[in-house]
Design an enzyme around this catalytic site. Structure first.
Site, PDB file in Angstrom:
ATOM      1  N   CYS A 239       0.834  -1.211   0.000  1.00 21.55           N
ATOM      2  CA  CYS A 239       0.000   0.000   0.000  1.00 21.55           C
ATOM      3  C   CYS A 239       0.863   1.253   0.000  1.00 21.55           C
ATOM      4  CB  CYS A 239      -0.928  -0.006   1.216  1.00 21.55           C
ATOM      5  SG  CYS A 239      -1.908   1.492   1.368  1.00 21.55           S
TER       6      CYS A 239
ATOM      7  N   CYS B 206      -0.364   4.103   2.183  1.00 27.01           N
ATOM      8  CA  CYS B 206      -0.097   3.952   3.620  1.00 27.01           C
ATOM      9  C   CYS B 206       1.374   4.178   3.934  1.00 27.01           C
ATOM     10  CB  CYS B 206      -0.434   2.538   4.109  1.00 27.01           C
ATOM     11  SG  CYS B 206      -1.891   1.793   3.408  1.00 27.01           S
ATOM     12  N   ASP B 207       2.261   3.652   3.127  1.00 27.48           N
ATOM     13  CA  ASP B 207       3.672   3.553   3.519  1.00 27.48           C
ATOM     14  C   ASP B 207       4.639   4.389   2.679  1.00 27.48           C
ATOM     15  OD1 ASP B 207       2.904   1.717   5.460  1.00 27.48           O
ATOM     16  OD2 ASP B 207       3.050   0.034   4.082  1.00 27.48           O
TER      17      ASP B 207
END
Ligand code: NAP
Length: 313
Positions: free
Chosen positions: A136, A139-140
């Site tokens: 992701c 997200c990261d």
């Protein structure tokens, strides 16, 4: 033998399920939430979550789930640990079987069983998840500022993730197993024209090497046409080869789209069976965010409450 009939059973314990539980409990529906043997969903394999409103300093994925769980329990949600192994939505009350042995009945069901990123299946991949391997970029990606990263995949997700990662990384290399991308023309053009994005064609990742500190250091890549192996240095690897919704249990009971996502109505969470609602990633192949899952979880609880008030069960 008479069986208690619940007002609502919630299947799944990610942000959608837990938010549905908070709302259903506060509406006095005494929800039973079945959390699955590996509870919490995809946030349990995420580290820092910096994009969930209300946490200005960020929050760890598992901590966010823990706090949502505590909130759901504060309003008297009953949480049961176990895997739903069978459902029957063809008769009322609906039937939900847990771990092949215990049957529960309910007037309404909210499905929040989520989705999971498809992975390559390499042993190093799960070992290094959260330490340089991610599924992701939203997200990261932030953690790869000034780093060199690779993305695997050739569809819209891979292209979108590669383009997104250029905001942080010094260089993004997209590795695709063929010499033609599957993604849309517009994203292909944007990626191909981007000065920070390179492509490695006809190739697969066969291994991921870790440093002594246990984070990604290099990849082993094999060209499928020539057999040539290379080992480029890498700070991160993003797997973007698609997601699978967790809908195997529902395929003969509810209408699904051609890729297996539960079909809900355009402006609410109703499925093809009145009284069965779906929220979160199990019905969303587009946004797939913790906050959008929580939002649809709230909607599903309100939809279930209205359905029960109408007395059609
Ligand atoms: P996808 O379209 O199914 O593409 C998956 C990609 O991963 C393909 O290029 C595939 O290669 C590759 N792949 C699959 N398994 C692999 C493996 N084991 N090893 C290496 N490569 C592998 O999935 P997606 O990109 O997640 O998109 C899913 C759907 O969401 C699509 O309909 C897409 O259009 C949509 N979507 C749209 C947007 C947008 O419009 N902005 C954004 C994201 C997703 P092959 O090409 O060789 O099969």
């Amino acid at each position: 033998m008479s069986q208690t009939v619940r007002e609502v059973i919630i299947i799944g314990s990610g942000p959608a399920g837990l938010t549905a539980a908070v709302y259903a409990a506060r509406a006095n529906l005494s929800p039973l939430l079945i959390e699955g043997a590996t509870a919490g969903g995809q946030l349990m394999i995420t580290t820092d979550v910096d994009n969930f409103p209300g946490f200005p300093k960020g929050v760890q994925g598992p901590d966010l789930i823990l706090q949502m769980r505590e909130q759901a329990q504060r309003f008297e949600t009953e949480i049961l640990t176990g895997d739903v192994t069978e459902v029957d939505f063809s008769n009322r009350p609906f039937r939900v079987v847990v771990d092949d042995e215990t049957t529960y009945h309910a007037k309404s069901v909210i499905i929040c069983s989520g989705a999971r990123a498809k992975l390559l299946g390499l042993p190093a991949e799960s070992r290094l998840m959260g330490n340089g391997v991610s599924a992701c970029a939203t997200c990261d990606g932030f953690f790869f500022r000034e780093k060199e990263v690779f993305v695997v995949g050739g569809g819209d997700t891979a292209l979108e993730e590669a383009i997104f990662l250029t905001k942080f990384a010094t260089k993004v290399t997209l590795i695709h197993r063929r010499d033609q991308l599957r993604g849309s023309k517009i994203l292909q053009d944007r990626a191909k024209q981007h000065p920070k994005i390179d492509f490695i064609w006809d190739s697969v990742v066969t291994d991921i090497k870790a440093s002594v500190s246990g984070s990604v250091e290099a990849l082993v890549i094999q060209n499928l046409k020539t057999g040539e192996r290379t080992e480029p240095k890498a700070d991160g690897l993003f797997i973007a080869i698609g997601h699978s919704p967790n809908t195997a249990l529902f395929k003969d009971q509810l209408d699904l789209d051609e890729t297996g996502y539960i079909l809900t109505q355009a402006d609410n969470t109703k499925t093809s069976v009145p009284g069965v609602f779906a929220a979160g990633d199990v019905q969303d192949s587009i946004y797939r965010q913790a906050i959008s899952a929580a939002g649809t979880g709230c909607m599903a609880a309100i939809d279930a409450e209205r359905f029960l008030e109408e007395g059609l069960h």
